[in-house]
Design an enzyme around this catalytic site. Structure first.
Site, PDB file in Angstrom:
ATOM      1  CB  SER A 144     -24.881 -19.311  41.744  1.00 52.01           C
ATOM      2  OG  SER A 144     -24.628 -20.564  41.167  1.00 52.01           O
ATOM      3  CE1 TYR A 157     -20.229 -20.712  44.531  1.00 55.26           C
ATOM      4  CE2 TYR A 157     -22.116 -21.731  43.458  1.00 55.26           C
ATOM      5  CZ  TYR A 157     -21.127 -20.765  43.485  1.00 55.26           C
ATOM      6  OH  TYR A 157     -21.035 -19.842  42.454  1.00 55.26           O
TER       7      TYR A 157
HETATM    8  P1  NDP Z   1     -13.159 -16.074  40.092  1.00 57.85           P
HETATM    9  O1  NDP Z   1     -12.506 -17.139  40.882  1.00 57.85           O
HETATM   10  O2  NDP Z   1     -12.540 -15.612  38.840  1.00 57.85           O
HETATM   11  O3  NDP Z   1     -13.481 -14.812  40.975  1.00 57.85           O
HETATM   12  C1  NDP Z   1     -13.702 -14.869  42.354  1.00 57.85           C
HETATM   13  C2  NDP Z   1     -13.237 -13.553  42.899  1.00 57.85           C
HETATM   14  O4  NDP Z   1     -13.561 -13.474  44.279  1.00 57.85           O
HETATM   15  C3  NDP Z   1     -11.748 -13.385  42.761  1.00 57.85           C
HETATM   16  O5  NDP Z   1     -11.508 -12.156  42.110  1.00 57.85           O
HETATM   17  C4  NDP Z   1     -11.230 -13.394  44.178  1.00 57.85           C
HETATM   18  O6  NDP Z   1     -10.201 -12.443  44.375  1.00 57.85           O
HETATM   19  C5  NDP Z   1     -12.445 -12.980  44.973  1.00 57.85           C
HETATM   20  N1  NDP Z   1     -12.432 -13.544  46.315  1.00 57.85           N
HETATM   21  C6  NDP Z   1     -12.671 -14.817  46.680  1.00 57.85           C
HETATM   22  N2  NDP Z   1     -12.536 -14.954  47.999  1.00 57.85           N
HETATM   23  C7  NDP Z   1     -12.222 -13.733  48.482  1.00 57.85           C
HETATM   24  C8  NDP Z   1     -11.960 -13.216  49.770  1.00 57.85           C
HETATM   25  N3  NDP Z   1     -11.998 -13.998  50.862  1.00 57.85           N
HETATM   26  N4  NDP Z   1     -11.674 -11.902  49.898  1.00 57.85           N
HETATM   27  C9  NDP Z   1     -11.640 -11.096  48.809  1.00 57.85           C
HETATM   28  N5  NDP Z   1     -11.870 -11.522  47.564  1.00 57.85           N
HETATM   29  C10 NDP Z   1     -12.160 -12.828  47.404  1.00 57.85           C
HETATM   30  O7  NDP Z   1     -14.623 -16.661  39.797  1.00 57.85           O
HETATM   31  P2  NDP Z   1     -15.926 -16.032  39.164  1.00 57.85           P
HETATM   32  O8  NDP Z   1     -15.642 -14.777  38.475  1.00 57.85           O
HETATM   33  O9  NDP Z   1     -16.567 -17.143  38.449  1.00 57.85           O
HETATM   34  O10 NDP Z   1     -16.813 -15.758  40.468  1.00 57.85           O
HETATM   35  C11 NDP Z   1     -17.310 -14.497  40.824  1.00 57.85           C
HETATM   36  C12 NDP Z   1     -18.647 -14.669  41.509  1.00 57.85           C
HETATM   37  O11 NDP Z   1     -19.572 -15.219  40.579  1.00 57.85           O
HETATM   38  C13 NDP Z   1     -18.635 -15.627  42.695  1.00 57.85           C
HETATM   39  O12 NDP Z   1     -19.488 -15.151  43.704  1.00 57.85           O
HETATM   40  C14 NDP Z   1     -19.182 -16.909  42.098  1.00 57.85           C
HETATM   41  O13 NDP Z   1     -19.769 -17.714  43.069  1.00 57.85           O
HETATM   42  C15 NDP Z   1     -20.207 -16.332  41.145  1.00 57.85           C
HETATM   43  N6  NDP Z   1     -20.658 -17.225  40.094  1.00 57.85           N
HETATM   44  C16 NDP Z   1     -19.814 -17.708  39.144  1.00 57.85           C
HETATM   45  C17 NDP Z   1     -20.309 -18.497  38.128  1.00 57.85           C
HETATM   46  C18 NDP Z   1     -19.471 -19.017  37.022  1.00 57.85           C
HETATM   47  O14 NDP Z   1     -19.957 -19.824  36.219  1.00 57.85           O
HETATM   48  N7  NDP Z   1     -18.217 -18.602  36.885  1.00 57.85           N
HETATM   49  C19 NDP Z   1     -21.730 -18.865  38.055  1.00 57.85           C
HETATM   50  C20 NDP Z   1     -22.514 -18.288  39.111  1.00 57.85           C
HETATM   51  C21 NDP Z   1     -21.994 -17.506  40.079  1.00 57.85           C
HETATM   52  P3  NDP Z   1      -8.665 -12.919  44.705  1.00 57.85           P
HETATM   53  O15 NDP Z   1      -8.301 -13.878  43.613  1.00 57.85           O
HETATM   54  O16 NDP Z   1      -7.899 -11.657  44.707  1.00 57.85           O
HETATM   55  O17 NDP Z   1      -8.757 -13.555  46.052  1.00 57.85           O
END
Ligand code: NDP
Length: 254
Positions: A144, A157
């Protein structure tokens, strides 16, 4: 030779049922990879599978909660059992709890670290034997801008995402001998469910990001497709231990 050809490869993407994970999964699907998405929400996964199938590849959903060690191990075992191999692992699942540092409970600290960092370690450990057996593989860990910067509302985070970069370097040095490349991607501000919540909770965030990003816009999950194709393919065979910003220039300006 097509450097980006992923035909015959199997990619597992945690959190691939939406957001950045799905954007990266689509990037690899467009190069011919079989895609296994994982997550907890099956309804989201059904919509994601429809999107993946438009690329004409095989795709499946295996549910798992990545905060649980046994589920991480079973996810890898089930992927290999159902799809025959595992070549690419994208450690993307993640979450955030936004508070001032003095307000977190110990349980909240662990929830974020377990979701974002420990899960990536456990899944990498679980995937290593299958990749080693088949002569190599690719691991892609999602960091990130908080791997580089701090923010008052993001202590666990930022700790987890800083850890992702250092874990990536350590694993890269350990497993280079097995032809496994381990890299991190550092997304800038991408429009997803996670950042929709952030924009509700942190006043002025949307405008501040737009103003500071040289490209003048938030990213979309589709902006993450190309880096996934690169890091998953032979095009990146001499790239390991890197942390690549995909951020519209956010991290290089002031
Ligand atoms: P979303 O909330 O859309 O995606 C997060 C995903 O992680 C979901 O699909 C969720 O699945 C899954 N998830 C979370 N917790 C669990 C768990 N305990 N077990 C299994 N699956 C889990 O957000 P983003 O797409 O933005 O985030 C994806 C990654 O990118 C993360 O690591 C985030 O920190 C990182 N990120 C995002 C940024 C942004 O600007 N959006 C910037 C930098 C990094 P479900 O809903 O099925 O639980």
């Amino acid at each position: 030779m097509n450097l980006f050809d992923l035909a015959g490869k199997v990619a597992l993407v945690t959190g691939g049922n939406g957001g950045i994970g799905l954007g990266m999964a689509e990037g690899m699907a467009s190069c011919g990879a079989t895609i296994v998405i994982s997550g907890r929400n099956a309804a989201k996964a059904r919509i994601a599978l429809d999107a993946l199938q438009t690329h004409g590849v095989k795709a499946g959903f295996i549910p798992a909660d990545v905060t649980k060690k046994a589920e991480c191990e079973k996810l890898v075992t089930d992927t290999v059992a159902q799809f025959g191999r595992l070549d690419i692992l994208v450690n993307n699942a993640g979450t955030s709890i936004r508070k001032m540092p003095e307000e977190y409970t110990e349980a909240e600290w662990h929830e974020v670290l377990d979701s974002n960092l420990t899960s990536a370690f456990l899944l990498s450990q679980a995937a290593y034997p299958a990749m080693k057996r088949s002569g190599g593989g690719k691991m892609i860990n999602i960091g990130s801008m908080m791997s580089l910067f701090g923010a008052p509302y993001a202590t666990p985070y930022a700790s987890s995402k800083g850890g992702i970069v250092q874990m990536t370097k350590a694993l890269a040095t350990a497993w280079a001998k097995d032809n496994i490349q381990v890299n991190a991607v550092l997304p800038g501000w991408i429009d997803t469910d996670l950042t929709k919540r952030a924009r509700q909770q942190v006043s002025g965030l949307h405008e501040r990001v737009e103003a500071r990003t040289p490209t003048g816009r938030w990213g979309t999950p589709a902006d993450m497709a190309g880096v996934a194709a690169f890091l998953a393919s032979a095009a990146s065979d001499f790239v390991t231990g890197a942390a690549i910003p995909v951020d519209g220039g956010y991290s290089v300006g002031m």
